[in-house]
Every structure is written in C-alpha cells, then in structure tokens.
Design a protein around this motif. Structure first.
Motif, PDB file in Angstrom:
ATOM      1  N   GLY A  74       0.825  -1.198   0.000  1.00  0.00           N
ATOM      2  CA  GLY A  74       0.000   0.000   0.000  1.00  0.00           C
ATOM      3  C   GLY A  74       0.865   1.256   0.000  1.00  0.00           C
ATOM      4  O   GLY A  74       0.551   2.245  -0.683  1.00  0.00           O
ATOM      5  N   THR A  75       1.951   1.201   0.752  1.00  0.00           N
ATOM      6  CA  THR A  75       2.867   2.346   0.813  1.00  0.00           C
ATOM      7  C   THR A  75       3.419   2.663  -0.578  1.00  0.00           C
ATOM      8  O   THR A  75       3.496   3.836  -0.975  1.00  0.00           O
ATOM      9  CB  THR A  75       4.015   2.039   1.800  1.00  0.00           C
ATOM     10  OG1 THR A  75       3.454   1.613   3.049  1.00  0.00           O
ATOM     11  CG2 THR A  75       4.899   3.258   2.022  1.00  0.00           C
ATOM     12  N   ALA A  76       3.791   1.625  -1.325  1.00  0.00           N
ATOM     13  CA  ALA A  76       4.294   1.822  -2.690  1.00  0.00           C
ATOM     14  C   ALA A  76       3.224   2.480  -3.560  1.00  0.00           C
ATOM     15  O   ALA A  76       3.523   3.361  -4.381  1.00  0.00           O
ATOM     16  CB  ALA A  76       4.714   0.482  -3.294  1.00  0.00           C
ATOM     17  N   ALA A 179      -6.386   2.077   2.591  1.00  0.00           N
ATOM     18  CA  ALA A 179      -5.626   0.869   2.941  1.00  0.00           C
ATOM     19  C   ALA A 179      -6.360   0.018   3.972  1.00  0.00           C
ATOM     20  O   ALA A 179      -6.258  -1.205   3.965  1.00  0.00           O
ATOM     21  CB  ALA A 179      -4.240   1.250   3.474  1.00  0.00           C
ATOM     22  N   GLU A 180      -7.107   0.671   4.868  1.00  0.00           N
ATOM     23  CA  GLU A 180      -7.800  -0.042   5.943  1.00  0.00           C
ATOM     24  C   GLU A 180      -9.278  -0.262   5.598  1.00  0.00           C
ATOM     25  O   GLU A 180     -10.060  -0.610   6.475  1.00  0.00           O
ATOM     26  CB  GLU A 180      -7.692   0.767   7.253  1.00  0.00           C
ATOM     27  CG  GLU A 180      -6.254   1.016   7.671  1.00  0.00           C
ATOM     28  CD  GLU A 180      -6.100   1.857   8.927  1.00  0.00           C
ATOM     29  OE1 GLU A 180      -7.114   2.273   9.524  1.00  0.00           O
ATOM     30  OE2 GLU A 180      -4.942   2.102   9.317  1.00  0.00           O
ATOM     31  N   ALA A 181      -9.656  -0.018   4.364  1.00  0.00           N
ATOM     32  CA  ALA A 181     -11.085   0.060   4.046  1.00  0.00           C
ATOM     33  C   ALA A 181     -11.514  -0.794   2.857  1.00  0.00           C
ATOM     34  O   ALA A 181     -12.490  -0.470   2.177  1.00  0.00           O
ATOM     35  CB  ALA A 181     -11.474   1.517   3.821  1.00  0.00           C
ATOM     36  N   ASN A 205      -2.012  -7.924   8.115  1.00  0.00           N
ATOM     37  CA  ASN A 205      -2.971  -7.612   9.187  1.00  0.00           C
ATOM     38  C   ASN A 205      -4.275  -7.016   8.665  1.00  0.00           C
ATOM     39  O   ASN A 205      -5.174  -6.730   9.435  1.00  0.00           O
ATOM     40  CB  ASN A 205      -2.330  -6.656  10.208  1.00  0.00           C
ATOM     41  CG  ASN A 205      -1.993  -5.296   9.602  1.00  0.00           C
ATOM     42  OD1 ASN A 205      -2.060  -5.110   8.391  1.00  0.00           O
ATOM     43  ND2 ASN A 205      -1.619  -4.349  10.438  1.00  0.00           N
ATOM     44  N   LYS A 206      -4.397  -6.818   7.366  1.00  0.00           N
ATOM     45  CA  LYS A 206      -5.595  -6.165   6.826  1.00  0.00           C
ATOM     46  C   LYS A 206      -6.748  -7.175   6.672  1.00  0.00           C
ATOM     47  O   LYS A 206      -6.575  -8.362   6.902  1.00  0.00           O
ATOM     48  CB  LYS A 206      -5.258  -5.482   5.486  1.00  0.00           C
ATOM     49  CG  LYS A 206      -4.186  -4.368   5.609  1.00  0.00           C
ATOM     50  CD  LYS A 206      -4.606  -3.237   6.528  1.00  0.00           C
ATOM     51  CE  LYS A 206      -3.867  -1.927   6.320  1.00  0.00           C
ATOM     52  NZ  LYS A 206      -2.454  -1.856   6.670  1.00  0.00           N
ATOM     53  N   ILE A 207      -7.902  -6.694   6.249  1.00  0.00           N
ATOM     54  CA  ILE A 207      -9.109  -7.540   6.272  1.00  0.00           C
ATOM     55  C   ILE A 207      -9.014  -8.701   5.278  1.00  0.00           C
ATOM     56  O   ILE A 207      -9.513  -9.789   5.538  1.00  0.00           O
ATOM     57  CB  ILE A 207     -10.384  -6.678   6.078  1.00  0.00           C
ATOM     58  CG1 ILE A 207     -11.652  -7.433   6.512  1.00  0.00           C
ATOM     59  CG2 ILE A 207     -10.499  -6.161   4.661  1.00  0.00           C
ATOM     60  CD1 ILE A 207     -12.827  -6.522   6.845  1.00  0.00           C
TER      61      ILE A 207
HETATM   62  C1  PLP Z   1      -1.509  -0.528   6.210  1.00  0.00           C
HETATM   63  C2  PLP Z   1      -1.628   0.913   5.877  1.00  0.00           C
HETATM   64  C3  PLP Z   1      -0.842   1.522   4.890  1.00  0.00           C
HETATM   65  C4  PLP Z   1       0.299   0.859   4.214  1.00  0.00           C
HETATM   66  O1  PLP Z   1       0.055  -0.315   3.610  1.00  0.00           O
HETATM   67  P1  PLP Z   1       1.226  -1.390   3.437  1.00  0.00           P
HETATM   68  O2  PLP Z   1       0.632  -2.357   2.492  1.00  0.00           O
HETATM   69  O3  PLP Z   1       1.483  -1.970   4.800  1.00  0.00           O
HETATM   70  O4  PLP Z   1       2.403  -0.689   2.883  1.00  0.00           O
HETATM   71  C5  PLP Z   1      -1.082   2.841   4.579  1.00  0.00           C
HETATM   72  N1  PLP Z   1      -2.000   3.556   5.218  1.00  0.00           N
HETATM   73  C6  PLP Z   1      -2.749   3.027   6.207  1.00  0.00           C
HETATM   74  C7  PLP Z   1      -3.768   3.888   6.855  1.00  0.00           C
HETATM   75  C8  PLP Z   1      -2.570   1.694   6.587  1.00  0.00           C
HETATM   76  O5  PLP Z   1      -3.283   1.194   7.601  1.00  0.00           O
END
Ligand code: PLP
Length: 393
Positions: A74-76, A179-181, A205-207
């Motif tokens: 997600g960061t990428a 990312a959390e949604a 750790n995501k859904i």
């Molecule tokens: C997990 C998360 C990210 C980053 O995602 P990664 O896949 O771990 O790099 C970015 N923003 C939020 C709010 C997150 O919870």
C-alpha cells in the motif's frame, strides 16, 4: 463475487500459555493453495503473469473502478500516486494526522512537506470543516497544497465527497488512503471511489491479505498507465532497456496475486464477520461506564476492520494501558490507537491544523482483537478480562 455464509469459528479453547491471540491475523479461505498451484504450473514466478492480470480485473470489478494497478505494498501505491501528481520538493501535501506512518512516509520520499489535519470527532476521520477553513486561509496566502491525502480509518470511510468537493474548488487532487477500508461502503459505493486515485493494502494484518501487497485505482486511465510505468523501473517500450526517467520495482508478485484472488472471494464474509465481532463487543461491554465505541458515520458502512473502544479512566476505573497490559498477561494482543503523526518525533517540525481530537483518541483508545478467525470463546475471554477491570462489576 459469490457470497458465502458467515462462518463462526468453532469454540475450541485457546491455550493461553502457548497460543497468542493476535489483533488481526491473516485468515485464509482454503482456496489460496489452488490458485498458488496454478501460478506455479504456469511458471510465472514473477512480478508479471496471468494471476496479476486476473487479480487486477477482479479488483476493478469488486471496487467498481475502471483502472487498477496491483503493487508490492500500500505504501508503494501511495508513493506512485504522489509521483503521478508530480509532487515536487517543498510542496505541501495535507494528510490525516490520525493514521499509520505508511500513509505519509511517501510524502517525505519526495522531499515534500506533510501538513497534518485533525479528525472529526463524529467519524474519527479527516475533519472536512477544518479542511475547508484551512484551505480558504491558505488560498488567501497563495500557499495551497498540491494534494489532499485523507485516510479511511480502521474501516471507516472519510467523508470523501465533501473533501473532494472542497478541494475541487481550488483544483487540488485527492488521493484517498483506503488501505484499511477494503469492503467499506461510502454512500453506496466502495470506499475510495470518487477520489482522483485511491490506495488499498493487502498487508498481513488487513481484512484480506496477499501477505504483502497493495493497489492503486483510478477512473483516469492515463494515471494508472503512468503508475504502471513507474512501478516497472520506468522502462521505455523498447527491447534494449532504455530509461528517460527513474522508477521503482513496485509490482505485485504473480504468486501473491494468486493469494489475493482467493481472498477477494471471501471479502463479503470477512466484513460480515468483523462487524459481528464488533457487535459482540458492544453487547458485552456497552453497559460499562467509561467505555465508548468508535462511531459508525451515517454516510456509510464501517467494515470494522478493527474494533476500537475508548476508555474514560475516571469513569471506568482503569486506563487503556492497564487494560492492554491485563490482556497481554493472558497472551492477548491489543493496541493503542495510532499515535497521531503530529506527535511523532520524526515530524516534530511539521505544521498541524488542530490536533486535539486525534490526541484525545490516542489518550483513550484501544484496538481490541478483531480477527475474522477469532473464536467466540476467545472473544468472550477478552470481554471477561476487560469487564474484570471495571469499577462497576
Ligand atoms: C496498512 C496501511 C498503509 C500501508 O500499507 P502497506 O501495504 O502496509 O504498505 C497505509 N495507510 C494506512 C492507513 C494503513 O493502515
């Protein structure tokens, strides 16, 4: 996607001495290995391949968006979004202060300047009224940001339409950190839909998870084409490895995309189960003075990726850290709410607009075990331990 019945994990007793109850562990569907086997059979053990193509197609369908790039994280994906907007050193990007570092670290990768915005107490997400006020002030000084980057928090969408409308008045693009949604609904659409670009994460750790992975989406084909180019080492379309720009190695592996395809099929089940877990916490703890729950905004459906409570120590009889340590004593993981970015030493020089609301959530907030594969008896144990610390039982 085919709906599956909500499966409640069986109530076998966890051995506290040996088995840790994690906050939000991966929950496999059982179909992942078949998809992985197909990926191996095709010998696409690479960051391209049929699984990546299919995963991107299926994600587009799930999110009802026309263009999707899957990424290594997600960061990428956030980093690529900022690059696509041509964010320059010194430019301001306004972001939620109540978020995870991965949301805002890419602003620093581009030597741009993050400005942190407080939460709306009703939703915990970026406060649209505060944004509107601050943009008017910034416009007067001719110091407008180059992008707005709100976070969908713990499975709750930000008020995206209002944020996009406000930013649009100044021509400022919005990147939604969803990312959390995954699985969250906003005004009948999927969270993130309506932003110029949206970002999702499939971290462990995501859904739903691919172990590590993410996605960048947009209705604008040119943006996703550019992101794909940058994510593939900015290779020109010739055979001899020609480069006129510097890019990244940010593509999702074909093997991990195989995991993602199986996970995507159980997303509705995972959301239903997480919401059920949240409701059980409400039923089990809601009567205790001093305990409150993260609200669900009227404009959407919270996925309850994490079940989050706040604890008023004076009313309850113990603070959140006492509760956290009590759970830890039983080998149960719980976590404080994200420490706001404006409180992070690394951002000590950054400008903040408000901040007191996020501070109050950080001072009282606790994320309880929320995994969709948690058993009922484990959840009852969490409830029992929290209840035992109340002054009122
Ligand atoms: C997990 C998360 C990210 C980053 O995602 P990664 O896949 O771990 O790099 C970015 N923003 C939020 C709010 C997150 O919870």
């Amino acid at each position: 996607m085919n709906m599956q019945p909500i499966t409640e994990p069986q109530a076998d007793r966890r051995d506290e001495r040996t088995t840790r109850l994690f906050l939000s562990p991966p929950h496999m569907s059982g179909k992942e290995q078949e998809f992985i086997r197909q990926a191996f059979d095709s010998n696409y053990i690479a960051a391209v391949g049929p699984m990546v193509d299919a995963f991107e197609r299926e994600l587009a369908e799930e999110l009802n968006v026309s263009h999707v790039l899957s990424t290594a994280s997600g960061t990428a994906a956030i980093h690529l979004a900022l690059r696509c907007l041509d964010i320059q050193p010194g430019d301001e990007v306004w972001a939620s202060t109540l978020t995870f570092i991965g949301s805002v670290a890419p602003i620093v990768y581009e030597r741009a300047r993050p400005v942190f915005i407080d939460s709306d107490p009703k939703t915990w997400t970026l406060d649209p009224a505060l944004l509107s006020e601050a943009l008017a002030t910034a416009a007067g000084r001719n110091e407008l940001p180059k992008a707005i980057l709100p976070t969908d928090l713990y499975g709750q969408s930000c008020d995206l339409d209002t944020i996009v409308e406000t930013s649009g008045r100044y021509g400022i693009p919005v990147i939604c950190d969803s990312a959390e949604a995954m699985g969250t609904v906003y005004r009948g659409r999927r969270a993130g839909s309506g932003a110029l670009m949206a970002v999702y994460s499939f971290n462990g750790n995501k859904i739903i998870t691919t172990s590590s992975g993410g996605a960048l989406t947009s209705a604008d084909e040119k943006l996703i084409r550019r992101a794909r180019y940058l994510a593939t080492q900015a290779r020109e379309p010739v055979v001899h490895y020609e480069h006129v720009e510097v890019g990244y190695n940010y593509r999702l592996s074909n093997i991990l995309a195989a995991i993602g395809r199986a996970q995507l099929r159980v997303l509705p089940d995972r959301v239903a189960r997480r919401r059920q877990i949240f409701q059980r916490y409400v039923d089990g703890l809601g009567d205790l003075p001093g305990i409150s729950f993260m609200p669900e905004a009227s404009y959407g459906r919270h996925s309850r990726w994490l079940s989050v409570i706040t604890i008023d120590a004076a009313q309850f009889g113990a603070d959140f850290e006492t509760v956290r340590q009590a759970l830890e004593g039983h080998n149960i993981e719980s976590r404080p709410v994200w420490k706001p970015m404006h409180r992070q030493p690394v951002f000590s020089g950054a400008r903040t607009i408000g901040g007191a609301v996020a501070d109050s959530f950080y001072a009282q907030g606790l994320c309880l075990p929320s995994g969709s594969n948690m058993s009922q008896s484990d959840q009852d144990r969490v409830i029992e331990i929290v209840r035992s610390l109340s002054d009122h039982v």
